[in-house]
Write a protein that holds these residues in place. Structure first.
Motif, PDB file in Angstrom:
ATOM      1  N   VAL A 164       0.834  -1.199   0.000  1.00 15.86           N
ATOM      2  CA  VAL A 164       0.000   0.000   0.000  1.00 15.86           C
ATOM      3  C   VAL A 164       0.874   1.256   0.000  1.00 15.86           C
ATOM      4  N   LYS A 165       1.876   1.279   0.873  1.00 14.99           N
ATOM      5  CA  LYS A 165       2.738   2.459   0.977  1.00 14.99           C
ATOM      6  C   LYS A 165       3.408   2.774  -0.354  1.00 14.99           C
ATOM      7  N   ILE A 166       3.963   1.750  -1.025  1.00 14.48           N
ATOM      8  CA  ILE A 166       4.668   1.990  -2.283  1.00 14.48           C
ATOM      9  C   ILE A 166       3.708   2.455  -3.364  1.00 14.48           C
ATOM     10  N   MET A 167       2.518   1.853  -3.414  1.00 13.65           N
ATOM     11  CA  MET A 167       1.539   2.300  -4.395  1.00 13.65           C
ATOM     12  C   MET A 167       1.133   3.749  -4.163  1.00 13.65           C
ATOM     13  N   LEU A 168       0.955   4.125  -2.899  1.00 16.99           N
ATOM     14  CA  LEU A 168       0.593   5.500  -2.584  1.00 16.99           C
ATOM     15  C   LEU A 168       1.731   6.468  -2.913  1.00 16.99           C
ATOM     16  N   ARG A 203      -9.486  -0.524  -5.446  1.00 19.06           N
ATOM     17  CA  ARG A 203      -9.750  -1.959  -5.333  1.00 19.06           C
ATOM     18  C   ARG A 203      -8.882  -2.593  -4.250  1.00 19.06           C
ATOM     19  N   LEU A 204      -7.653  -2.144  -4.141  1.00 14.29           N
ATOM     20  CA  LEU A 204      -6.790  -2.646  -3.077  1.00 14.29           C
ATOM     21  C   LEU A 204      -7.325  -2.218  -1.715  1.00 14.29           C
ATOM     22  N   LYS A 205      -7.794  -0.986  -1.638  1.00  9.03           N
ATOM     23  CA  LYS A 205      -8.365  -0.513  -0.372  1.00  9.03           C
ATOM     24  C   LYS A 205      -9.574  -1.349   0.016  1.00  9.03           C
ATOM     25  N   LEU A 241      -1.466   6.319   6.052  1.00 10.49           N
ATOM     26  CA  LEU A 241      -0.468   5.957   5.042  1.00 10.49           C
ATOM     27  C   LEU A 241      -0.541   6.909   3.855  1.00 10.49           C
ATOM     28  N   ALA A 242      -1.759   7.255   3.433  1.00  9.71           N
ATOM     29  CA  ALA A 242      -1.923   8.157   2.300  1.00  9.71           C
ATOM     30  C   ALA A 242      -1.372   9.543   2.618  1.00  9.71           C
ATOM     31  N   ALA A 243      -1.675  10.040   3.800  1.00 11.78           N
ATOM     32  CA  ALA A 243      -1.182  11.362   4.196  1.00 11.78           C
ATOM     33  C   ALA A 243       0.340  11.362   4.327  1.00 11.78           C
TER      34      ALA A 243
END
Length: 365
Positions: A28-32, A297-299, A315-317
């Motif tokens: 998730v972190k890398i995608m964000l 979709r991952l979320k 994580l997004a912020a």
């Protein structure tokens, strides 16, 4: 498998016990981070002419990050292309260097010599990203050469460090029409090389629909008659399908010591490059592609079973803040010294015989 345009987002079951073995918070972190870098480049740096090129990875991230998570051997190597930054981030590219490179700033792996995503990632402890070039299809045969070297070390020299190592090559569906692809495919299948062809099919080679590049528009289907080639397909936006099929592909090459090709269907959520407005796509097609964005979709797959809504938002912020801070540092880097532009055309060594690279920093002229 073929995904119908505008197919509704899948309702994902609990992630517990499904697609285990992946560090989902890291994915998730890398995608964000990748998404945040693309956003700044697309909305600020490219429009302001601070960068000359922008190749958005939006829509392609999930499969690349899953793949990078599985490349963990000392002599694994990937041969990538201009939409492969999510893979590079997964394998160790820093956010600072990811932003500084297209800005033409000093430091990093090339000292300002690349366009940001056409680069390489030296990594003595592995895995490595092989040197890249901008011409479509040029990434394939170097990957075959690395796979052949693995095979030589493993079976001829008996070097146990190479056991189970693989070479991976990434490309879009347009690149499968190039001679580089077919040459590499011939090498891999006739020599039974430990090589994985990772084809990200977003339906368009720049503005050309895939069925104008490949008969029927599906390279995997057309290769059914190839001997010694394990073929897989998946929805590259579906966390379950993508994780299971990509892991199967990697394991086949690692354990079987023979080639595989996986075709991922993904949306291209931006133009081919910064100046592409996608005017050739009907409005309904553009809308349908947005429904297949792999990030929401991952979320839906991970929240709330693996991550809470609050944890996802944190994580997004954090990703947005990290990228914004990295941009400030990148902009503060000095311009490269033009006197060194001719360095590293050939391999260079210091007095002790050790190789000098741009990453280590060049010697004075």
């Amino acid at each position: 498998m073929t995904i119908a345009p505008g197919a509704p987002a899948r309702t994902f079951p609990s992630a517990t016990g499904v697609a285990s073995g992946f560090d989902w918070p890291r994915i998730v972190k890398i995608m964000l981070l990748s998404r945040a870098i693309d956003a700044i480049e697309e909305t600020e740096l490219y429009p302001n002419k601070q960068i000359a090129y922008q190749f958005s990875a939006r829509g392609h991230e999930l499969g690349q990050v899953l793949l990078g998570s599985l490349l963990d051997r000392s002599h694994d190597a990937a041969s990538a292309y201009y939409r492969s930054r999510p893979l590079l981030l997964t394998l160790g590219l820093s956010v600072d260097d990811a932003l500084a490179a297209p800005l033409g700033r000093s430091g990093g792996f090339s000292d300002g010599r690349d366009i940001g995503v056409v680069c390489n990632l030296p990594n003595p402890k592995g895995p490595v990203v092989l040197p890249m070039a901008g011409d479509v299809g040029s990434q394939y045969t170097p990957s075959s050469g690395w796979a052949e070297a693995i095979q030589y070390h493993e079976f001829v020299l008996g070097n146990s460090d190479y056991e189970g190592c693989i070479a991976v090559v990434l490309g879009g569906e347009g690149s499968v029409a190039t001679n580089g692809f077919w040459s590499a495919l011939t090498m891999a299948t006739t020599l039974s090389l430990p090589q994985l062809f990772f084809i990200e099919d977003n339906g368009y080679a720049i503005s050309v629909p895939s069925d104008k590049q490949t008969p029927g528009g599906n390279i995997a289907e057309n290769l059914r008659s190839f001997r010694h080639l394990h073929l897989l397909e998946c929805d590259g936006t579906d966390p379950i399908d993508a994780a299971e099929r990509i892991r199967e592909a990697v394991q086949h090459v690692r354990l079987g010591r023979s080639p595989a090709l996986i075709r991922l269907e993904v949306p291209r959520l931006a133009g081919h490059s910064g100046q592409d407005t996608q005017a050739y796509k009907p409005a309904e097609e553009l809308a349908a592609e947005q429904t297949r964005d792999p990030l929401p979709r991952l979320k839906a797959y991970l929240v709330p079973t693996v991550l809470s809504e609050a944890a996802w938002n944190e994580l997004a912020a954090a990703a947005d803040a990290e990228v914004r801070e990295a941009l400030g540092r990148a902009l503060n880097r000095p311009e490269p010294d033009p006197r060194t532009i001719a360095r590293f055309r050939f391999v260079e060594h210091d007095e002790a015989g050790e190789e000098i690279s741009a990453m280590r920093g060049g010697l004075p002229l």
